[in-house]
Design an enzyme around this catalytic site. Structure first.
Site, PDB file in Angstrom:
ATOM      1  N   GLY A  26     150.558  -5.517 109.031  1.00 30.41           N
ATOM      2  CA  GLY A  26     151.206  -6.640 110.035  1.00 30.41           C
ATOM      3  C   GLY A  26     149.966  -7.598 110.369  1.00 30.41           C
ATOM      4  N   LYS A  27     150.857  -8.643 111.359  1.00 28.02           N
ATOM      5  CA  LYS A  27     150.470  -9.839 111.407  1.00 28.02           C
ATOM      6  C   LYS A  27     150.465  -9.987 113.284  1.00 28.02           C
ATOM      7  CE  LYS A  27     148.853 -13.852 109.558  1.00 28.02           C
ATOM      8  NZ  LYS A  27     149.005 -15.550 109.097  1.00 28.02           N
ATOM      9  N   GLY A  28     149.769 -10.483 114.067  1.00 27.27           N
ATOM     10  CA  GLY A  28     150.016 -10.979 115.185  1.00 27.27           C
ATOM     11  C   GLY A  28     149.576 -11.925 115.630  1.00 27.27           C
ATOM     12  N   SER A  29     149.823 -13.025 116.743  1.00 24.40           N
ATOM     13  CA  SER A  29     149.313 -14.053 116.566  1.00 24.40           C
ATOM     14  C   SER A  29     147.923 -14.181 117.091  1.00 24.40           C
ATOM     15  CB  SER A  29     149.556 -14.483 118.393  1.00 24.40           C
ATOM     16  OG  SER A  29     149.222 -13.678 119.508  1.00 24.40           O
ATOM     17  N   PHE A  30     146.943 -13.350 117.232  1.00 22.72           N
ATOM     18  CA  PHE A  30     145.685 -13.307 117.033  1.00 22.72           C
ATOM     19  C   PHE A  30     145.093 -12.725 116.642  1.00 22.72           C
ATOM     20  CE2 PHE A  30     147.393 -10.208 120.380  1.00 22.72           C
ATOM     21  CZ  PHE A  30     146.346  -9.221 120.378  1.00 22.72           C
ATOM     22  N   GLN A  32     145.390  -9.464 112.836  1.00 19.48           N
ATOM     23  CA  GLN A  32     146.185  -9.397 111.169  1.00 19.48           C
ATOM     24  C   GLN A  32     145.617  -7.647 111.461  1.00 19.48           C
ATOM     25  OE1 GLN A  32     144.252 -11.876 110.338  1.00 19.48           O
ATOM     26  NE2 GLN A  32     145.456 -13.040 110.671  1.00 19.48           N
ATOM     27  N   VAL A  33     146.824  -6.737 111.090  1.00 21.91           N
ATOM     28  CA  VAL A  33     146.064  -5.299 110.856  1.00 21.91           C
ATOM     29  C   VAL A  33     146.384  -4.972 109.012  1.00 21.91           C
ATOM     30  CG1 VAL A  33     147.381  -2.837 110.932  1.00 21.91           C
ATOM     31  CG2 VAL A  33     147.662  -5.072 112.783  1.00 21.91           C
ATOM     32  N   ASP A 162     152.527  -4.395 129.169  1.00 18.06           N
ATOM     33  CA  ASP A 162     153.381  -4.994 128.175  1.00 18.06           C
ATOM     34  C   ASP A 162     153.994  -3.879 127.040  1.00 18.06           C
ATOM     35  OD1 ASP A 162     153.865  -6.737 126.466  1.00 18.06           O
ATOM     36  OD2 ASP A 162     152.340  -7.013 124.821  1.00 18.06           O
TER      37      ASP A 162
END
Length: 982
Positions: A26-30, A32-33, A162
């Site tokens: 996974g990858k987010g804005s800030f 990485q997973v 959230d």
């Protein structure tokens, strides 16, 4: 992968701490997973790698505080944090691994659930409704588990803020894991981490993830952040108001609607349009005809999706709703609980029983059409056998009795005993010291009081409000009597009483600011108004370029180098790098769909936001005056305070526009003049800031410089601690002064926007084509100014925060006997000049007005000397204009105070007198005005000299070409040759 961590610097060394890193999942804005596993047990974990470059010092401290809390939070339906390892470039968070992904993917792929071995049996027993969402049994199952997690957070005084399908992660069902023992083991935080306390054991297990990080991790720009999860944000958040824990309930309603229908209840291209759709719906939630759902589910969804938080269902009523506490209808025979299971659970020694008595965990045996009574403890023992040894070694009896006492108490209650079900909620005010704090001790970032004593008093008020609220919820004789009276009262009377109690609760929450959190960095009134103007099609949007002649404000390069250098820093992104929340919550009935200020308001929401910013940074609350009356003098030609390479020299335009002939032109001029004054103050503050952050600017950092963590260790050898304190104090007060001027520009723009929206139809009917074109041009000009002000506001606010942190750090390193050392300002004491906030104390006499006056005097004197010697007359003109603007900023709006007092629409409130720190007395005003008059005289003189020199130069240039032509004519033309012909 080699640069992800210092522990993986060598080839093949893909590990962090006790965990081996696998593929990216996974990858987010800030962040990485990555998939990971424990080196010893081989149990699977999820490793979230957060980039340190995106965190400043304060955010890192807050993040570690959140991490410490998360490491102690243990609940089956909350993703646990196992460990945190910091490397040179990243912070690696080891989380529980949820192999089925998130709920959004589960809903999106609902037609293919039968192809996954972990969900095949669920899809066979509870098929999805065609052209709709999930099966109601599955929806109720997930909702029960989500409510269990929210109840635990509620009892711990925590708010997720959230809740969305992307943050609801799923695991295979306990029965599936029991049957498939050869499946990959999952590292668990406790012995019962994989044992659900609600729902069915034959369905996937839900876990709430990423709560708390939204507050401490830096967000991207406002638009990018809202594109991530605006569809699940409560209307009060979209309105950029303070919000309480009920915002989570709206998010739960949106998730519930999406599970039922298969899509969110409201969809829009941007958050402004989304808010308008929510307001236009007027709480009417419609379900498609294809939806097959019970009336109870529809009613709960509508109760959750109330745009007014006061009318929204309360947490107590939500947790006691029949959908939550009753058994799930429509179960297959395998999943139907035995009646005696309820009694067994009530007497069970395990305090982590199911959240409701008539909703037990089914036996792990699959598809047996005859169920045999199975003791609840035996079921849990069977589930625990599939856990890895590393997790089984952990013991948590004390945690179970303390952290989950509220859940255990709730598990023993029946739906008919709704009043007595609240007896266990008083423990919310007494969480374990090792679990979570009673309330976060950090002040709300944009509403920090000016005195520590005042903050302590407010904190005690918050605690009292919590006690009062808990007393109302506890089973005291009074509350029990009220509950009985409510049960006997007619339905209408009960409804009125409940509504009155809800309004009283809301009023007390506002009064004591209990459970209120302040939106930071991504929810800002300044950005909201700018976004609304930018999104308006009549203004051409942000992408419409304007020439300098149209009045567009051109952002000058940030001065970071030596004042004599022409190298400017890379400007911060013009989107929304830093934001600030509105200081006062507004009722939704008081505002329309527009985010602009009301026409009759003398201090709009932008002014309140900047006042809260002043309190946050300095403890100074500036007057909330709005410029009215005659326009300021016409001589203002905006120039940067210091040399920059960007042409034109002026910040806005040449300044040669004619006197305003209508309201739009006058508003545009006022906005630009206030913005230009703020730019002068900003330039002065940059001189201080560049000494604190002296390294070359880089595009990798939003501040146009480097972060505190990346500074060289030898910097303190250049600046002493006393020098750092002095520079930080001066930069801080100057930045706050610049913020006030920027806020006044936004005040003027917001009032103009409100009047324009109100009078568009009448004006369009009466205006000619030429006037319409002129109005459109001025509107584009104002929009460009607003976008520039927003960008500069965000940049200044972020730099002010950096300076504040630098000041606090330097003050701690002062000698203990130094007057500015924190030990010499104990809690409850005040700064002599009143300019103090939590942990920030300014030296006596350090004010922006004094610094600006001294700087203007110095610049004008230097310019006068150069003028006498006829040296650098252009620089003299720039210095004179800059000094005039700086002195006008000192006076702020005081130069037209008499005119404002004559205005019937202007109200000089008594509150300004209390905030006299930003005011100057009459003698000082006269001295400043006299200085302005003298500098204007010198400016007129130097401009005359410049014109004379320019005219003489032009005359010389005009005469010089004629002589050149005559000289070249004799050189080039052949001479006459005498004729020898007869």
């Amino acid at each position: 992968m080699a640069d992800r961590s210092a522990r993986r610097a060598r080839p093949g060394d893909d590990s962090v701490g006790q965990f081996v890193i696998g593929a990216e999942i996974g990858k987010g804005s800030f962040a990485q997973v990555y998939m990971g596993k424990h080196k010893v047990s081989g149990a699977a974990v999820a490793i979230k790698s957060v980039e340190l470059a995106r965190l400043n010092k304060k955010l890192k401290e807050n993040l570690y505080g959140e991490i410490n809390i998360l490491k102690t939070l243990r609940h089956p339906h909350i993703v646990a944090l196992h460990d945190c390892v910091e490397s040179a470039t990243h912070i690696n968070l080891m989380m529980e691994y949820c192999e089925l992904g998130d709920l959004s993917l589960f809903i999106k792929k609902r037609e293919k659930l039968s192809t996954n071995p972990a969900t095949h049996d669920m899809a066979r027993k509870y098929p999805n409704v065609p052209n709709s969402g999930l099966n109601e049994v599955v929806i109720r199952h997930f909702l029960k588990q989500l409510s269990s997690a929210l109840k635990f957070l509620r009892e711990s005084n925590l708010v997720h803020r959230d809740v969305k399908p992307q943050n609801l992660l799923l695991l295979p069902s306990p029965e599936f894991r029991e049957v498939n023992k050869l499946a990959r083991p999952i590292l668990t935080a406790s012995q019962d981490s994989l044992v659900p306390v609600a729902g069915l054991a034959s369905l996937p297990m839900l876990k709430l993830a990423d709560f708390g990080f939204a507050r401490v991790l830096p967000s991207t720009s406002l638009a990018e952040t809202l594109c991530g999860s605006p569809l699940y944000m409560a209307p009060e958040i979209l309105r950029y108001e303070r919000y309480d824990a009920k915002a989570d309930l709206w998010s739960v309603g949106t998730v519930l609607f999406e599970m039922i229908v298969g899509r969110p209840p409201f969809r829009a291209s941007n958050h402004v349009e989304l808010l308008r759709k929510i307001e236009a719906a007027e709480d009417v939630i419609k379900f498609p005809r294809e939806t097959t759902i019970s009336s109870e589910m529809k009613g709960l969804t509508r109760a959750l999706l109330k745009r007014n938080p006061v009318e929204r269902i309360s947490f107590e009523n939500f947790f006691a709703h029949p959908v939550i506490i009753s058994s799930i209808p429509g179960l297959v025979e395998d999943d139907i609980p035995k009646p005696e299971a309820s009694e067994q659970r009530s007497s069970s020694k395990d305090t982590r029983a199911a959240s409701k008595s008539d909703d037990p965990i089914a036996s792990p045996r699959k598809y047996s059409f005859r169920r045999h009574p199975t003791d609840n403890d035996q079921i849990r023992d069977q589930f625990r056998r599939v856990e890895p040894p590393s997790s089984a070694a952990e013991s948590a009896p004390s945690r179970q009795t303390s952290a989950f006492s509220g859940i255990a108490a709730e598990a023993r209650k029946q739906a008919a005993a709704e009043a007595s079900a609240r007896t266990g909620q008083s423990s919310r005010n007494e969480p374990g010291d090792n679990l979570v704090p009673r309330r976060p001790q950090a002040q709300p970032s944009t509403s920090a009081p000016s005195k520590p004593g005042l903050y302590e008093e407010r904190r005690r008020g918050i605690s009292n409000a919590s006690l009062n609220r808990s007393n109302r919820e506890s089973s005291s004789p009074t509350s029990a009597a009220l509950a009985n009276d409510s049960a006997r009262a007619p339905p209408q009377q009960t409804s009125r009483r409940v509504q009155a109690e809800e309004r009283e609760k809301a009023a007390q929450d506002v009064a004591f600011e209990r459970d209120y959190v302040v939106v930071e960095k991504k929810h800002v009134e300044v950005n909201a108004f700018a976004d609304e103007m930018a999104a308006n099609p009549r203004l051409g949007g942000q992408g419409t370029p304007l020439s300098p002649k149209s009045g567009q404000i051109v952002r000058r390069a940030t001065q970071q180098g030596n004042p004599t250098s022409t190298t400017g820093a890379i400007p911060a992104a013009p989107s929304r790098t830093m934001q600030i929340a509105q200081g006062t919550q507004r009722h939704y009935h008081e505002r329309g769909t527009s985010l602009s200020a009301s026409p009759g308001s003398t201090a709009s929401f932008i002014t309140k936001a900047i006042q809260d910013a002043s309190l946050r940074l300095l403890g100074i609350k500036y007057p909330a005056g709005l410029t009215k009356g005659a326009s300021p003098p016409e001589l203002y030609n905006p120039y940067p305070a210091y040399p920059t390479p960007s042409p034109p020299v002026g910040l806005i335009s040449s300044g040669k526009q004619s006197t305003p002939v209508d309201e739009d032109a006058r508003v545009a001029q006022l906005i630009e003049e206030h913005a230009t004054r703020s730019d002068v103050v900003y330039g002065f503050a940059e001189v201080k800031y560049k000494q604190l952050v002296p390294l070359a600017p880089s595009a990798e950092h939003g501040l146009g410089g480097t972060t505190l963590e990346d500074m060289p260790t030898g910097e303190e050898d250049v600046l002493t601690v006393e020098a750092i304190v002095s520079l930080s104090e001066e930069a801080l007060v100057l930045y706050v002064k610049a913020l006030t001027l920027l806020a006044k520009s936004m005040d003027i723009a917001s009032l103009w926007w409100a009047r324009k929206n109100r009078g568009d139809q009448a004006n369009n009917a009466l205006s000619s084509t030429r006037d319409s074109v002129n109005t459109q041009t001025l509107s584009l000009r104002i929009n460009s100014a607003v976008q520039w002000v927003r960008s500069r506001f965000n940049e200044v606010l972020e730099k002010a925060e950096v300076v504040r942190l630098r000041l606090m750090d330097a003050q701690k390193r002062l000698p203990d006997d130094h007057p500015s050392h924190p030990s010499n300002h104990p809690q409850g004491s005040e700064s002599v000049n009143g300019a103090s906030a939590e942990g920030v104390f300014l030296t006596v006499g350090v004010t922006a007005e004094k610094l600006m006056y001294d700087r203007a005097l110095e610049m004008s004197r230097t310019a006068a000397i150069n003028e006498i010697t006829n040296e650098d007359l252009a620089g003299c003109e720039i210095s004179y204009v800059t000094a005039i603007r700086m002195l006008e900023a000192v006076l702020d709006n005081d130069e037209d105070a008499p005119k404002r007092r004559l205005s019937a629409n202007m109200d000089d409130s008594g509150g300004d007198g209390e905030d006299g720190h930003a005011e100057i007395n009459a003698d000082d005003q006269q001295a400043v005005q006299k200085m302005i008059h003298m500098i204007r005289s010198r400016l007129t003189s130097v401009r005359s000299k410049v014109r004379m020199i320019s005219n003489a130069s032009k005359a010389q240039q005009q005469s010089q070409p004629q002589s050149l032509i005559r000289r070249r004519s004799g050189d080039v033309t052949p001479r006459s040759v005498p004729s020898y012909s007869s």
